[in-house]
Design an enzyme around this catalytic site. Sequence first.
Site, PDB file in Angstrom:
ATOM      1  N   ARG A  61       0.730  -1.225  -0.010  1.00  0.00           N
ATOM      2  CA  ARG A  61      -0.251   0.059  -0.179  1.00  0.00           C
ATOM      3  C   ARG A  61       0.898   1.246   0.177  1.00  0.00           C
ATOM      4  O   ARG A  61       2.077   1.369   0.668  1.00  0.00           O
ATOM      5  CB  ARG A  61      -0.968  -0.008   1.418  1.00  0.00           C
ATOM      6  CG  ARG A  61      -2.130  -1.070   1.058  1.00  0.00           C
ATOM      7  CD  ARG A  61      -3.225  -0.627   0.146  1.00  0.00           C
ATOM      8  NE  ARG A  61      -4.336  -1.461   0.206  1.00  0.00           N
ATOM      9  CZ  ARG A  61      -4.611  -2.553  -0.520  1.00  0.00           C
ATOM     10  NH1 ARG A  61      -3.744  -3.104  -1.161  1.00  0.00           N
ATOM     11  NH2 ARG A  61      -5.718  -3.052  -0.440  1.00  0.00           N
ATOM     12  N   GLU A 106      -4.710   7.285  -5.748  1.00  0.00           N
ATOM     13  CA  GLU A 106      -4.931   6.370  -6.866  1.00  0.00           C
ATOM     14  C   GLU A 106      -6.370   6.691  -7.597  1.00  0.00           C
ATOM     15  O   GLU A 106      -7.385   6.867  -6.800  1.00  0.00           O
ATOM     16  CB  GLU A 106      -4.724   4.996  -6.487  1.00  0.00           C
ATOM     17  CG  GLU A 106      -3.487   4.464  -5.744  1.00  0.00           C
ATOM     18  CD  GLU A 106      -3.472   3.009  -5.553  1.00  0.00           C
ATOM     19  OE1 GLU A 106      -4.504   2.384  -5.755  1.00  0.00           O
ATOM     20  OE2 GLU A 106      -2.384   2.517  -5.029  1.00  0.00           O
ATOM     21  N   HIS A 164      -1.358   0.104  -9.848  1.00  0.00           N
ATOM     22  CA  HIS A 164      -1.702  -1.045  -8.840  1.00  0.00           C
ATOM     23  C   HIS A 164      -2.672  -2.031  -9.641  1.00  0.00           C
ATOM     24  O   HIS A 164      -3.806  -2.393  -9.341  1.00  0.00           O
ATOM     25  CB  HIS A 164      -2.962  -0.184  -7.806  1.00  0.00           C
ATOM     26  CG  HIS A 164      -3.304  -1.024  -6.658  1.00  0.00           C
ATOM     27  ND1 HIS A 164      -3.606  -0.202  -5.566  1.00  0.00           N
ATOM     28  CD2 HIS A 164      -3.004  -2.306  -6.215  1.00  0.00           C
ATOM     29  CE1 HIS A 164      -3.837  -1.173  -4.543  1.00  0.00           C
ATOM     30  NE2 HIS A 164      -3.404  -2.427  -4.912  1.00  0.00           N
TER      31      HIS A 164
END
Length: 328
Positions: free
Chosen positions: A240, A269, A288
């Site tokens: 993360r 994000e 991601h």
Amino acid sequence: MATEPVIVVPDDFPSVFNGTPAHERCKKLGETRVFIERGADEEAELIRRIGNARYAINIRAHARFTEGVMAGCRKLEMISIWGTGTDNIDLDAAGRHGITVCNTPGVNAFAVAEHALALMLAIARKIPRIDREVRGGAWPREMLTQLLGKTLGVFGTGTIGRRVITLAKAIGMDVLAWSARGDAAGAAAAGARAAAKDEILRTADVISLHLRLGPETRGFLGRRELALLKPTAILINTGRGALIEREALLDALTQGKIAGAGLDVFHDEPIKPGDPIITLPSVVLSPHNAGQTPEVIRDGLLRAIENVENYVKGNPTDVVVAPVKTRR
């Protein structure tokens, strides 16, 4: 009069669930509604989408199941997460409201581990930059980094971390590992030596983060920790974004205090336009998507539905927050 959905997927954006075998299997449990539009990141909209549903399938981490969401969704009994991370769920609030929370740990482990290794190699071999230069007519002859014989420091020895250890050993790296649980036996079984946090930071040529984000791991690497790294060190984060202090990371990269970073996760994000991280040539970025393979998506979505099925049968699986007998 429209039937109230029993199951809601409020956050299938970008869509991976709608129209899949998992979706069809979900329909057998009851009336199902899937939202493929953006908007689940707004609390009021998330409450509206869930409505009176009893079960929510959580696809994306931008949908935040807060105290307010749980208080506003009076019939919600269970949240089934596609994925391992639970940092977008207020787990304490779920417990107070009698909401069961389940996830799908380990489904994407091998894919994420491969991605972590790919980021290490991409930076060590300078592949993205060299590719651009060759396409532009250059023929660069600079020295590259060989990972054989180098030391990898792995933080987090869950399924992903252990797989990273296995892959790193396969290409001839020495591996040091740190676990929040002090799992020296697990590290040894995977082929690593357990070591203290600061020892790893000072010793490792490559650092790879595989920790869950929580109050105790937020900012796990800050200015003090990054200052311990070798100037030749490579930092990999597929966990993360908030595991690393943002400004400390930017300073370390812009000032050349570390050699580079491979990042699949970020504080914001998607990355906002103008974010300085995208201008740094020593950084390799991916959106991601380390676990985005057809196999992972298929297996993970089906397991998220299986968790709902097992809950309905009274035998919940992959439980993060245990069910209670009385609701609120």
